[in-house]
Design a protein around this motif. Sequence first.
Motif, short mmCIF file in Angstrom:
data_model
loop_
_atom_site.label_atom_id
_atom_site.label_comp_id
_atom_site.label_asym_id
_atom_site.label_seq_id
_atom_site.Cartn_x
_atom_site.Cartn_y
_atom_site.Cartn_z
N MET A 183 11.22 -29.20 -10.75
CA MET A 183 11.31 -28.84 -9.99
C MET A 183 11.48 -27.53 -9.84
O MET A 183 11.30 -26.46 -11.56
CB MET A 183 13.48 -28.56 -9.76
CG MET A 183 13.95 -30.03 -10.07
SD MET A 183 13.98 -30.06 -8.13
CE MET A 183 14.66 -32.28 -8.47
N SER A 184 11.06 -26.21 -8.68
CA SER A 184 11.00 -25.03 -8.71
C SER A 184 11.47 -24.02 -8.45
O SER A 184 11.26 -22.75 -9.42
CB SER A 184 10.04 -25.09 -7.62
OG SER A 184 10.46 -25.31 -6.38
N PHE A 185 13.28 -24.14 -8.21
CA PHE A 185 13.86 -22.97 -8.17
C PHE A 185 14.76 -22.96 -9.71
O PHE A 185 15.14 -23.34 -10.66
CB PHE A 185 15.21 -23.93 -7.59
CG PHE A 185 15.57 -22.63 -7.15
CD1 PHE A 185 16.93 -22.70 -7.64
CD2 PHE A 185 15.54 -21.72 -6.23
CE1 PHE A 185 17.92 -22.01 -7.30
CE2 PHE A 185 16.42 -20.96 -5.53
CZ PHE A 185 17.59 -21.15 -6.81
N SER A 186 14.25 -21.48 -9.74
CA SER A 186 14.93 -21.39 -11.06
C SER A 186 16.34 -21.22 -11.59
O SER A 186 17.17 -21.01 -11.25
CB SER A 186 14.82 -19.07 -10.65
OG SER A 186 14.98 -18.90 -12.02
N ILE A 208 17.00 -24.20 -12.73
CA ILE A 208 16.87 -25.97 -12.71
C ILE A 208 16.54 -26.70 -13.71
O ILE A 208 17.62 -27.64 -14.32
CB ILE A 208 16.64 -26.68 -11.25
CG1 ILE A 208 17.65 -27.79 -10.51
CG2 ILE A 208 14.92 -26.69 -10.71
CD1 ILE A 208 18.19 -27.16 -9.71
N SER A 209 15.72 -26.36 -14.66
CA SER A 209 15.85 -27.17 -15.56
C SER A 209 16.32 -27.16 -16.78
O SER A 209 16.52 -27.85 -17.37
CB SER A 209 14.07 -27.07 -15.96
OG SER A 209 14.38 -25.01 -16.24
N THR A 251 17.79 -32.50 -7.15
CA THR A 251 17.30 -31.80 -5.67
C THR A 251 18.28 -31.23 -4.95
O THR A 251 18.29 -30.16 -4.31
CB THR A 251 16.45 -33.13 -4.42
OG1 THR A 251 15.83 -33.67 -5.15
CG2 THR A 251 16.39 -32.79 -2.98
N ILE A 252 20.40 -31.77 -5.25
CA ILE A 252 20.94 -31.69 -4.20
C ILE A 252 21.50 -30.28 -4.92
O ILE A 252 21.94 -29.07 -4.59
CB ILE A 252 21.88 -32.65 -4.25
CG1 ILE A 252 21.28 -33.77 -3.09
CG2 ILE A 252 23.38 -31.53 -3.43
CD1 ILE A 252 22.42 -35.46 -3.32
N ASN A 253 21.09 -29.96 -6.33
CA ASN A 253 21.63 -29.21 -7.40
C ASN A 253 20.34 -27.74 -6.80
O ASN A 253 21.22 -26.68 -6.43
CB ASN A 253 21.42 -29.59 -8.46
CG ASN A 253 21.35 -28.59 -9.56
OD1 ASN A 253 21.87 -28.57 -10.96
ND2 ASN A 253 22.32 -26.88 -8.94
N GLU A 254 20.01 -28.21 -6.30
CA GLU A 254 18.40 -27.04 -6.10
C GLU A 254 18.79 -26.02 -4.68
O GLU A 254 19.05 -25.30 -4.24
CB GLU A 254 17.09 -27.18 -5.90
CG GLU A 254 16.44 -26.56 -4.94
CD GLU A 254 14.82 -26.94 -5.67
OE1 GLU A 254 13.45 -26.10 -5.38
OE2 GLU A 254 14.46 -27.53 -6.08
N THR A 298 28.30 -30.51 -4.45
CA THR A 298 29.06 -28.79 -3.99
C THR A 298 30.63 -28.99 -4.75
O THR A 298 30.32 -27.72 -5.26
CB THR A 298 29.29 -29.45 -2.41
OG1 THR A 298 28.00 -29.53 -2.24
CG2 THR A 298 29.85 -28.31 -1.90
N HIS A 299 31.66 -30.10 -5.45
CA HIS A 299 32.81 -29.85 -6.09
C HIS A 299 32.59 -29.36 -7.04
O HIS A 299 32.86 -28.03 -7.23
CB HIS A 299 33.45 -31.01 -5.82
CG HIS A 299 34.31 -31.33 -4.65
ND1 HIS A 299 34.95 -29.93 -3.95
CD2 HIS A 299 35.01 -32.39 -3.82
CE1 HIS A 299 35.19 -31.39 -2.49
NE2 HIS A 299 34.98 -32.89 -3.16
#
Length: 214
Positions: free
Chosen positions: A1-4, A6-7, A41-44, A112-113
Amino acid sequence: MSFSGISAMDYYVTNEAANTPGGIRFTNEVGIPYTKHIMGTINEFIWSTLFRQTDPSDRKPIDSVEVYIVEFDGAEGISWGNNKINVSLIFLKGYPGELKWEFTSLFYHEMTHCFQWDGEGHAPIELVEGVADYAKLIGGYAQEGFAVPGQGERWDQGYDFTARFLEYCDGINPGFVAKLNKKMRYDFDVKYFEDLTGKPVDQLWRDYKAKYGQ
């Protein structure tokens, strides 16, 4: 994952009844690898798109999400304990349609919760559920029968009805749900709607209904 960041998040999935009909269908049609993939994916999506939390200090301080495939009735899934999700074996066994798609839709809601703010319990549960369904809506996973714009009896009816109202509010103030979520970190006041749109929530609801001829 690329989003800061997320790893730094870990995802755990346990099928506690792998030999039951629901557990077998989960393995065959969804599976643990796919579940972990969509959790990332959803977390990002939640951090970057839904809540726009580019600053890690704005996010809920959790470092893992745990999923359990277990037997219970009354719902497809439930979130509990801040970072845990139970998925119903009864739902998995009996869902008549494309299970992987519906499972993904469910995870937009339940994940989301895990990450949303709820005013430390002071926000109306109907609004909390509405935000979770809004995630499904803008994520492209609103299921068949999801409320159409203008439908509903009140703004805090919950789930898809409230999600559609939040969509309307976002049209007034882009990023409305992200801004509302940030305000709900420590408390909730219905005045937050007026703070963000310039109108009290009851007026917003009347305008919303009028826009769609209801």
